[in-house]
Design an enzyme around this catalytic site. Structure first.
Site, PDB file in Angstrom:
ATOM      1  N   CYS A 176       0.814  -1.225   0.000  1.00  0.00           N
ATOM      2  CA  CYS A 176       0.000   0.000   0.000  1.00  0.00           C
ATOM      3  C   CYS A 176       0.842   1.267   0.000  1.00  0.00           C
ATOM      4  O   CYS A 176       0.344   2.349  -0.302  1.00  0.00           O
ATOM      5  CB  CYS A 176      -0.942   0.013   1.200  1.00  0.00           C
ATOM      6  SG  CYS A 176      -2.227  -1.230   1.073  1.00  0.00           S
TER       7      CYS A 176
HETATM    8  N1  COA Z   1     -19.971  -9.184   8.479  1.00  0.00           N
HETATM    9  C1  COA Z   1     -20.484  -9.218   9.728  1.00  0.00           C
HETATM   10  N2  COA Z   1     -19.718  -9.394  10.827  1.00  0.00           N
HETATM   11  C2  COA Z   1     -18.388  -9.550  10.640  1.00  0.00           C
HETATM   12  C3  COA Z   1     -17.800  -9.531   9.358  1.00  0.00           C
HETATM   13  C4  COA Z   1     -18.658  -9.349   8.248  1.00  0.00           C
HETATM   14  N3  COA Z   1     -18.181  -9.303   7.002  1.00  0.00           N
HETATM   15  N4  COA Z   1     -16.475  -9.715   9.485  1.00  0.00           N
HETATM   16  C5  COA Z   1     -16.228  -9.843  10.795  1.00  0.00           C
HETATM   17  N5  COA Z   1     -17.372  -9.747  11.500  1.00  0.00           N
HETATM   18  C6  COA Z   1     -17.570  -9.852  12.947  1.00  0.00           C
HETATM   19  C7  COA Z   1     -16.487 -10.688  13.598  1.00  0.00           C
HETATM   20  O1  COA Z   1     -16.831 -12.057  13.547  1.00  0.00           O
HETATM   21  C8  COA Z   1     -16.513 -10.135  15.005  1.00  0.00           C
HETATM   22  O2  COA Z   1     -17.594 -10.710  15.714  1.00  0.00           O
HETATM   23  P1  COA Z   1     -17.476 -11.063  17.268  1.00  0.00           P
HETATM   24  O3  COA Z   1     -17.250  -9.728  17.948  1.00  0.00           O
HETATM   25  O4  COA Z   1     -18.795 -11.672  17.553  1.00  0.00           O
HETATM   26  O5  COA Z   1     -16.306 -11.988  17.364  1.00  0.00           O
HETATM   27  C9  COA Z   1     -16.818  -8.657  14.813  1.00  0.00           C
HETATM   28  O6  COA Z   1     -17.435  -8.557  13.535  1.00  0.00           O
HETATM   29  C10 COA Z   1     -15.600  -7.774  14.851  1.00  0.00           C
HETATM   30  O7  COA Z   1     -14.602  -8.315  13.972  1.00  0.00           O
HETATM   31  P2  COA Z   1     -13.180  -7.685  13.809  1.00  0.00           P
HETATM   32  O8  COA Z   1     -12.421  -8.447  12.770  1.00  0.00           O
HETATM   33  O9  COA Z   1     -12.569  -7.527  15.149  1.00  0.00           O
HETATM   34  O10 COA Z   1     -13.604  -6.272  13.208  1.00  0.00           O
HETATM   35  P3  COA Z   1     -12.852  -4.888  13.229  1.00  0.00           P
HETATM   36  O11 COA Z   1     -13.666  -3.909  13.932  1.00  0.00           O
HETATM   37  O12 COA Z   1     -11.417  -5.024  13.595  1.00  0.00           O
HETATM   38  O13 COA Z   1     -12.893  -4.486  11.670  1.00  0.00           O
HETATM   39  C11 COA Z   1     -11.442  -4.436   9.773  1.00  0.00           C
HETATM   40  C12 COA Z   1     -12.278  -5.296  10.710  1.00  0.00           C
HETATM   41  C13 COA Z   1     -10.686  -5.343   8.816  1.00  0.00           C
HETATM   42  C14 COA Z   1     -12.385  -3.532   8.984  1.00  0.00           C
HETATM   43  C15 COA Z   1     -10.481  -3.561  10.576  1.00  0.00           C
HETATM   44  O14 COA Z   1      -9.806  -4.343  11.528  1.00  0.00           O
HETATM   45  C16 COA Z   1      -9.458  -2.868   9.733  1.00  0.00           C
HETATM   46  O15 COA Z   1      -9.752  -2.191   8.758  1.00  0.00           O
HETATM   47  N6  COA Z   1      -8.180  -2.931  10.133  1.00  0.00           N
HETATM   48  C17 COA Z   1      -7.110  -2.282   9.444  1.00  0.00           C
HETATM   49  C18 COA Z   1      -6.815  -3.062   8.254  1.00  0.00           C
HETATM   50  C19 COA Z   1      -5.917  -2.361   7.292  1.00  0.00           C
HETATM   51  O16 COA Z   1      -5.837  -1.172   7.201  1.00  0.00           O
HETATM   52  N7  COA Z   1      -5.241  -3.134   6.517  1.00  0.00           N
HETATM   53  C20 COA Z   1      -4.399  -2.610   5.560  1.00  0.00           C
HETATM   54  C21 COA Z   1      -4.650  -3.385   4.354  1.00  0.00           C
HETATM   55  S1  COA Z   1      -3.496  -2.888   3.205  1.00  0.00           S
END
Ligand code: COA
Length: 398
Positions: free
Chosen positions: A181
């Protein structure tokens, strides 16, 4: 820029003076044009979730006996509300919509081209480059180098940059580079240094990102994250630049720190361990929560240090064009820097309609949100992602 009665020289000006005294010329560098290619088709969260949930229902019904017996867990559904709340993403542009949304396929369909045709990365690079060249008021004859900086290169060799050179009729040199990225800011630093040293008059740096090609659309945690786009930037010697809109590159600063939290193990040695060739780690995988927690403070620290090293107060920065991965991440980074929430003018958002377009994201924000700023405005272009890798480019509108 006058500060308490003395002229405050920006670092680029200081460098130019000191280099002159040694008898070598170090050129000041500007960004003189940007371009953007956006694919025609867009997928909304609802469309993506409908396809994903169809796949989930089919999987669960085909495996009902094993689920009933407790041998495997049923797959949970995805939800549009979660996606928007967790990431800020509402839709994404894609190269192929039908292949992604087909629950039997869930992979973009991008037919292979013959060696006699321009590759798809070259084609999108050319489209973005043509806009950047037009905005910079330059032609191929004015460019001495091409850098293709992106997360996913479609072949091992020859370099896509050399193909882009041929397609545009640019002489000089071209090379590909990948810092995930952060590829664009690392590409800009490379270009700036070449121009400063007189190795090129102007460089075209492009970021062709077909991120949907490395996504696992069957993975609930990440199926919504990425989209496709291509950006282009003309980086040029200040004394040769003629465009209406120019940005002094005041300084660039990069940092990397190894992490496994964003990873893709696809590579040329996969076929030498064929039993693992189709494992999920041969696509994008991440520990999103860890990335969020670890990267935000690193980005705020790098930008803060970079501004301080250049005697620039954070409050005087009019705009932060940040990497577009997650809206909550961007809010947190600017809050750490400013000590308050940023307005949307201060930290523009494009990820709502583009999703994460990897290296192109911060450049799209810059491309779309620079015209309104008056001369003298300071801005920071910043990327962050796998590596970890973080880049900061301080710009001042001429
Ligand atoms: N739909 C519904 N629920 C979902 C889901 C989906 N698609 N994906 C995950 N969940 C649920 C999980 O199961 C979890 O449930 P639980 O609390 O019952 O266990 C809950 O949502 C939270 O999941 P989590 O993975 O902890 O979510 P988050 O708030 O961390 O958000 C991201 C996920 C990926 C959006 C976030 O972590 C993020 O953007 N991080 C930075 C990533 C980044 O910038 N990467 C760089 C890439 S180059």
């Amino acid at each position: 820029m006058i500060v308490t009665g003395r002229v405050l020289l920006l670092p680029s000006q200081r460098q130019k003076r000191s280099s002159h005294s040694r008898g070598t010329t170090v050129y000041n560098v500007v960004i003189s044009g940007t371009g953007l290619y956006t694919p025609a088709n867009s997928i909304s969260n609802d469309e993506l979730v409908e396809s994903f949930n169809t796949y989930v229902h089919r999987f669960n019904s085909e495996n009902a006996a094993a689920i009933e017996a407790g041998e495997i867990q049923p797959l949970p559904e995805s939800s549009s509300a979660f996606i928007e709340k967790a990431s800020g993403i509402k839709s994404r542009y894609v190269t192929d919509k039908a292949g992604i949304l087909d629950p039997e396929r869930m992979v973009p369909r991008i037919p292979e081209r013959s060696n006699d045709e321009w590759s798809i990365l070259c084609e999108m690079s050319v489209k973005a480059a043509e806009e950047a060249l037009a905005r910079a008021g330059k032609t191929a004859a004015d460019i001495d180098g091409v850098i293709v900086a992106c997360s996913n290169l479609q072949r091992a060799y020859p370099a896509v940059a050399i193909e882009v050179q041929a397609a545009l009729g640019i002489k000089g040199f071209g090379f590909d580079m990948n810092v995930a990225c952060s590829s664009a800011t690392f590409g800009i630093q490379n270009a700036v240094n070449s121009i400063k040293l007189g190795q090129a008059r102007a460089i075209l740096m492009v970021n062709p990102e077909i991120c949907t090609g490395h996504m696992n659309f069957r993975d609930r945690d990440s199926h919504f994250i990425f989209g496709d786009a291509c950006t282009a930037v003309i980086i040029e010697r200040e004394d040769l630049a003629t465009s209406a809109q120019q940005w002094d590159v005041i300084s660039t600063k990069l940092v990397t720190e190894f992490s496994n939290n964003i990873r893709n193990n696809f590579g040329f040695l996969n076929r030498a361990a064929e039993e693992h060739m189709n494992d999920p780690d041969k696509l994008f995988i991440q520990e999103g929560r860890k990335v969020f927690k670890e990267v935000c403070p690193m980005v705020a620290e790098l930008i803060g240090e970079h501004l301080a090293e250049n005697d620039i107060a954070v409050e005087s920065v009019k705009r932060f064009w940040l990497h577009q991965a997650n809206l909550n991440m961007n809010h947190l980074i600017v809050r750490r820097l400013l000590g308050r929430d940023a307005t949307e003018e201060e930290a523009p958002v494009i990820l709502d309609t583009y999703a994460n377009t990897s290296s192109a994201g911060s450049v799209i924000a810059f491309h779309k949100h620079q015209d309104d700023l008056p001369s003298g405005s300071l801005g920071v272009l910043s990327s962050f992602g796998a590596g970890y890798s973080i880049g900061s480019v301080i710009l001042r509108k001429r």
